[in-house]
Design a protein around this motif. Structure first.
Motif, short mmCIF file in Angstrom:
data_model
loop_
_atom_site.label_atom_id
_atom_site.label_comp_id
_atom_site.label_asym_id
_atom_site.label_seq_id
_atom_site.Cartn_x
_atom_site.Cartn_y
_atom_site.Cartn_z
N ILE A 79 0.85 -1.19 0.00
CA ILE A 79 0.00 0.00 0.00
C ILE A 79 0.88 1.24 0.00
CG2 ILE A 79 -1.75 1.32 1.26
CD1 ILE A 79 -2.75 -1.26 2.49
N GLN A 80 0.49 2.25 -0.78
CA GLN A 80 1.14 3.56 -0.76
C GLN A 80 0.07 4.63 -0.57
OE1 GLN A 80 3.47 2.69 -4.55
NE2 GLN A 80 4.99 3.91 -3.45
N TRP A 81 0.46 5.72 0.11
CA TRP A 81 -0.54 6.72 0.51
C TRP A 81 -0.17 8.13 0.07
CZ3 TRP A 81 -4.98 4.99 2.24
CH2 TRP A 81 -5.05 3.80 2.97
N ARG A 108 -1.88 -2.81 -3.92
CA ARG A 108 -1.49 -3.92 -4.79
C ARG A 108 -1.64 -5.22 -3.99
NH1 ARG A 108 1.32 -4.45 -9.39
NH2 ARG A 108 1.90 -2.24 -9.35
N ILE A 109 -2.52 -6.09 -4.47
CA ILE A 109 -2.76 -7.37 -3.80
C ILE A 109 -2.18 -8.47 -4.68
CG2 ILE A 109 -4.49 -8.91 -2.80
CD1 ILE A 109 -6.37 -6.52 -2.60
N TYR A 110 -1.23 -9.21 -4.12
CA TYR A 110 -0.60 -10.27 -4.90
C TYR A 110 -1.63 -11.33 -5.29
CZ TYR A 110 3.62 -8.20 -2.85
OH TYR A 110 4.61 -7.34 -2.43
N LEU A 160 -3.56 -7.72 -8.36
CA LEU A 160 -4.73 -6.85 -8.45
C LEU A 160 -4.31 -5.47 -7.94
CD1 LEU A 160 -7.79 -6.28 -8.81
CD2 LEU A 160 -8.13 -7.19 -6.49
N LEU A 161 -4.45 -4.46 -8.79
CA LEU A 161 -4.03 -3.10 -8.44
C LEU A 161 -5.21 -2.15 -8.52
CD1 LEU A 161 -1.76 -1.03 -7.79
CD2 LEU A 161 -1.41 -0.81 -10.27
#
Length: 483
Positions: A316-318, A352-354, A418-419
């Motif tokens: 995760i980036q914020w 981003r979920i692997y 999944l992004l």
């Protein structure tokens, strides 16, 4: 002896008595006549009052019913008894309160690009489909303070200078490159900067701004606006052509006065995204100046270069506000402070979920959430109540919406990651609670009583040193083997 004098007096007395009697009778008649009129008027007033009260009561009761129905429509996430529909031929799946297939929506085309919307519309006939109306009605009923759109600008195209009456605008550049301009109040400070894919832009409400594609390829922005009503926008060319010529001339004071103003010709086609066919002839010298960082970072954030919060199942980036600027560099603090200065700002982030990873069930205390699928595919589940639950598949171009307080999860189901780009309706720090955290925080004897299970059974739910907000199933298999 007869007394004529006496007889005369007697007649006079008799006549006088008769006159008095008649006068009394007339007075009595007059009295009863006035009394009758008074009684009739009083009766009429009473009847009128009763009728008026009955009418007011009926209107009040009807208004109460109408208001109640409106309140139900405003505050309920689903209202199958009184839905708003273009037609009653079919019932729309509840999932479309939380899902919009943006790729199937209407494309609004302009000379220099196009726009697509996931939004609320006052006129139900403006919705291309019942599914889109379900989504638009949902984000409005939930007072989400969120609208989503994509903006594609062709090479050298321009999103005309404009401002929004009723919303801040937050954007994420998915591809391409652009030059941004922002004009502060008074016009004395103009901030310009260049932006590339993976970076964030921010335009406060009622701030004039423009976006120019300076690359060879199309640029694509993913935009979030802080309104659940229809977006209200004014473009500079529309304002100019709506202003009387003499007023424009007196304001701008050009050489030639009003005659110069008359040389401007309004185009037949909407120039919201502009790209004149003779652009080369019109512009001889274009420079794309970069303002100092202290100005730029009020309206810009380099999300792709920000801190990565790595979890077992993803990253995760914020782009967000942080109290006291905790964990931010000097430029990021400028952006953080800028968000706090403006009412109803958003928090943005990428998740981003692997492959086969899970953003575990959770809910947000202080924000609605809206997201757009950039790549990959997955499955989403949302629980509004014990009676209202749904899950559905998502893919590239889909928009999802999670109302504040609703528990939801996102699972990656493809071989690729999944992004998503996510927006949260708070300019303050986001407050979230995950399922594993609230299970561990609840006393095991409370859980035992709630679920009719022995207290020691809850020791089987492990605690991890690493945050499991996004996890992978391989860890669960490893646990099972160790046990």
């Amino acid at each position: 002896m007869e007394n004529p004098g006496f007889e005369m007096n007697e007649e006079i007395i008799q006549s006088s008595s008769n006159m008095k009697e008649r006068t009394k009778q007339e007075e009595r008649k007059s009295h009863w006549s006035l009394m009758n009129i008074f009684l009739v008027c009083l009766l009429a007033c009473v009847i009128s009052t009763i009728i008026g009260v009955l009418i007011i009561s009926l209107v009040y009761i009807n208004n109460i019913g109408f208001t109640t129905e409106l309140n139900i429509q405003k505050h309920e996430i689903t209202s199958p008894k009184t839905p708003i529909r273009m037609s009653d031929k079919k019932r729309v799946d509840v999932k479309f309160q939380f899902l919009n297939h943006l790729g199937k929506s209407k494309v609004f085309q302009f000379p220099g690009g196009d726009i697509q919307w996931a939004r609320f519309r006052y006129d139900v006939n403006d919705y291309p489909s019942e599914e889109e109306m379900e989504f638009g009605t949902s984000i409005n009923n939930q007072r989400s303070k969120m609208t989503f759109g994509t903006l594609r600008i062709k090479s050298k195209g321009l999103r005309a200078p404009h401002w929004h009456f009723n919303a801040n605008e937050h954007g994420f550049l998915l591809k391409g490159s652009a030059w941004i301009g922002v004009v502060d109040a008074g016009g004395s400070i103009v901030t310009t900067y260049n932006v590339t894919a993976g970076q964030v832009i921010f335009f406060p409400k009622n701030t004039l701004h423009w976006v120019k594609n300076v690359g060879e390829d199309d640029c694509l922005f993913l935009l979030f606006f802080t309104t659940h009503e229809e977006l209200q926008t004014l473009d500079v060319d529309d304002v100019f052509f709506s202003t009387p010529e003499d007023i424009a001339a007196r304001s701008l004071k050009p050489q030639g006065g009003v005659n110069f103003i008359r040389t401007f010709k309004k185009q037949t086609e909407d120039q919201a995204i502009n790209l004149p066919p003779n652009l080369v002839e019109l512009i001889q010298n274009a420079s794309y100046v970069q303002s100092p960082d202290k100005l730029v970072w009020r309206y810009f954030y380099n999300l792709k270069a920000s801190t990565e919060f790595k979890l077992p199942g993803g990253v995760i980036q914020w782009a967000r506000f942080r109290k006291n600027g905790a964990g931010l560099n000097d430029n990021e603090k400028i952006f953080s402070d800028s968000l706090q200065m403006h009412e109803n700002a958003l928090t943005l982030g990428t998740i981003r979920i692997y492959s086969n990873g899970l953003r575990q069930p959770h809910f947000h205390f202080n924000a609605n959430e809206m997201g757009y699928v950039i790549s990959g595919c997955g499955k989403v589940g949302i629980i509004v109540s014990s009676k209202i639950t749904t899950d559905f598949d998502i893919g590239v171009g889909d928009v999802v919406f999670f109302p504040i307080g609703t528990q939801h999860y996102i699972k990656s189901t493809c071989d690729e990651d999944l992004l998503l780009i996510l927006a949260f309706s708070t300019g303050n720090q986001l407050q979230t609670l995950d399922m594993d955290d609230y299970f561990h925080a609840t006393a095991d004897h409370i859980l035992a009583q709630l679920f009719f299970k022995k207290q020691e059974e809850f020791k089987k739910i492990p605690r991890f040193s690493e945050d499991q907000a996004i996890n992978l199933p391989s860890q669960l298999k490893l646990i099972a083997k160790n046990n």
